[in-house]
Write a protein that holds these residues in place. Sequence first.
Motif, short mmCIF file in Angstrom:
data_model
loop_
_atom_site.label_atom_id
_atom_site.label_comp_id
_atom_site.label_asym_id
_atom_site.label_seq_id
_atom_site.Cartn_x
_atom_site.Cartn_y
_atom_site.Cartn_z
N SER A 119 -54.14 -16.59 -9.43
CA SER A 119 -53.51 -16.99 -8.17
C SER A 119 -52.05 -16.52 -8.10
O SER A 119 -51.58 -16.12 -7.04
CB SER A 119 -53.61 -18.50 -7.96
N THR A 152 -50.54 -21.96 0.64
CA THR A 152 -50.88 -22.42 -0.70
C THR A 152 -52.11 -21.68 -1.20
O THR A 152 -53.15 -21.68 -0.55
CB THR A 152 -51.14 -23.94 -0.70
N THR A 180 -47.79 -20.93 -4.20
CA THR A 180 -47.72 -20.65 -2.77
C THR A 180 -47.29 -19.20 -2.58
O THR A 180 -47.04 -18.48 -3.55
CB THR A 180 -46.72 -21.59 -2.06
N THR A 186 -39.71 -24.94 -10.76
CA THR A 186 -40.00 -24.00 -9.68
C THR A 186 -39.56 -22.60 -10.06
O THR A 186 -38.44 -22.41 -10.53
CB THR A 186 -39.29 -24.43 -8.38
N TYR A 190 -50.78 -30.30 -11.70
CA TYR A 190 -49.72 -29.73 -12.53
C TYR A 190 -49.14 -28.44 -11.97
O TYR A 190 -48.01 -28.08 -12.29
CB TYR A 190 -50.24 -29.47 -13.94
N VAL A 191 -49.91 -27.71 -11.16
CA VAL A 191 -49.50 -26.38 -10.71
C VAL A 191 -49.70 -26.25 -9.21
O VAL A 191 -50.72 -26.67 -8.67
CB VAL A 191 -50.33 -25.29 -11.43
N SER A 192 -48.72 -25.62 -8.56
CA SER A 192 -48.84 -25.26 -7.15
C SER A 192 -48.36 -23.82 -7.01
O SER A 192 -47.22 -23.51 -7.37
CB SER A 192 -48.00 -26.19 -6.29
N HIS A 224 -53.06 -22.00 -4.72
CA HIS A 224 -53.65 -22.82 -5.78
C HIS A 224 -52.86 -24.12 -5.85
O HIS A 224 -51.64 -24.11 -5.79
CB HIS A 224 -53.57 -22.08 -7.12
N SER A 225 -53.58 -25.22 -6.00
CA SER A 225 -52.90 -26.51 -6.11
C SER A 225 -53.73 -27.45 -6.95
O SER A 225 -54.94 -27.59 -6.75
CB SER A 225 -52.67 -27.10 -4.72
N ASP A 226 -53.09 -28.06 -7.93
CA ASP A 226 -53.70 -29.12 -8.74
C ASP A 226 -52.56 -30.04 -9.17
O ASP A 226 -51.42 -29.82 -8.78
CB ASP A 226 -54.49 -28.53 -9.93
#
Length: 181
Positions: free
Chosen positions: A172, A53, A63, A73, A59-61, A55-57
Motif C-alpha cells: 500500500s 486512504t 493515505t 507520521t 496501527y497503520v494508516s 490502507h487502514s488498521d
Amino acid sequence: MALIPCRECGRTISSEAVACPQCGAPPLAAAAPPQIIAPALPTDARREAQEETLHSDPYVSVTSSRVIIRGTTYALRNITSVRMTVTAPNTTLPTLMIVFGAIVLFMALLSFLNSAAAGLTTLVIAAAIIGLGVLWLRSLKTFFHVAIASSSGEANALSSIDRSYIDAVVQSINKAIVQYR
C-alpha cells in the motif's frame, strides 16, 4: 452603484437598494451576493484536501499524502523507498543446548555400564536438556519489518511476525508512492 428601473413602478432606483422606496418591490436586477473566491491551493494542499486512504488498521494508516505508523507520521513526499526486511531469529543458544544435551545423553549411555541408577538419572537430565532446547528453538520467530527510506536514512517503522500483514503495508505504501507523486 448603478441606477436601474423598478420592475413594478418603473422608477429609477439604486442597484444596491433592497426594495423600491416608492412601491416596495425588489429591484429588477437584484444584485447577487458577492462570491468569495478562494485562492488556488498549492499542489500539496490540493492533494491533502483530496486525501484518499489506501490502507487502514489500528496501527497503520496509508493515505495519498502520508503514512502513519503507531502515531509516527511520515510525509509521502519524503519517502524515497519502502521494502520488507527480514530478521531471522538467533538460533545459536538453543542449538548449543541441544548439542550439550546430546553430549549428556552419550554420557548417560556410558553411565549405564557402571550403574543403572546413575545412567537413568543422567538419561533423564539429557532428555530434559534436549527437550528444552527443541522447545526453545521452536518458539523462536522470524520478524518482518517495514523499512522506510528517506533522505535522512532508513528505519524499520513496523515489525511483526505476520509476513502477509507487513507485505500488505509495504504494497500500500508503494502504491501510494507510485500513484500520488
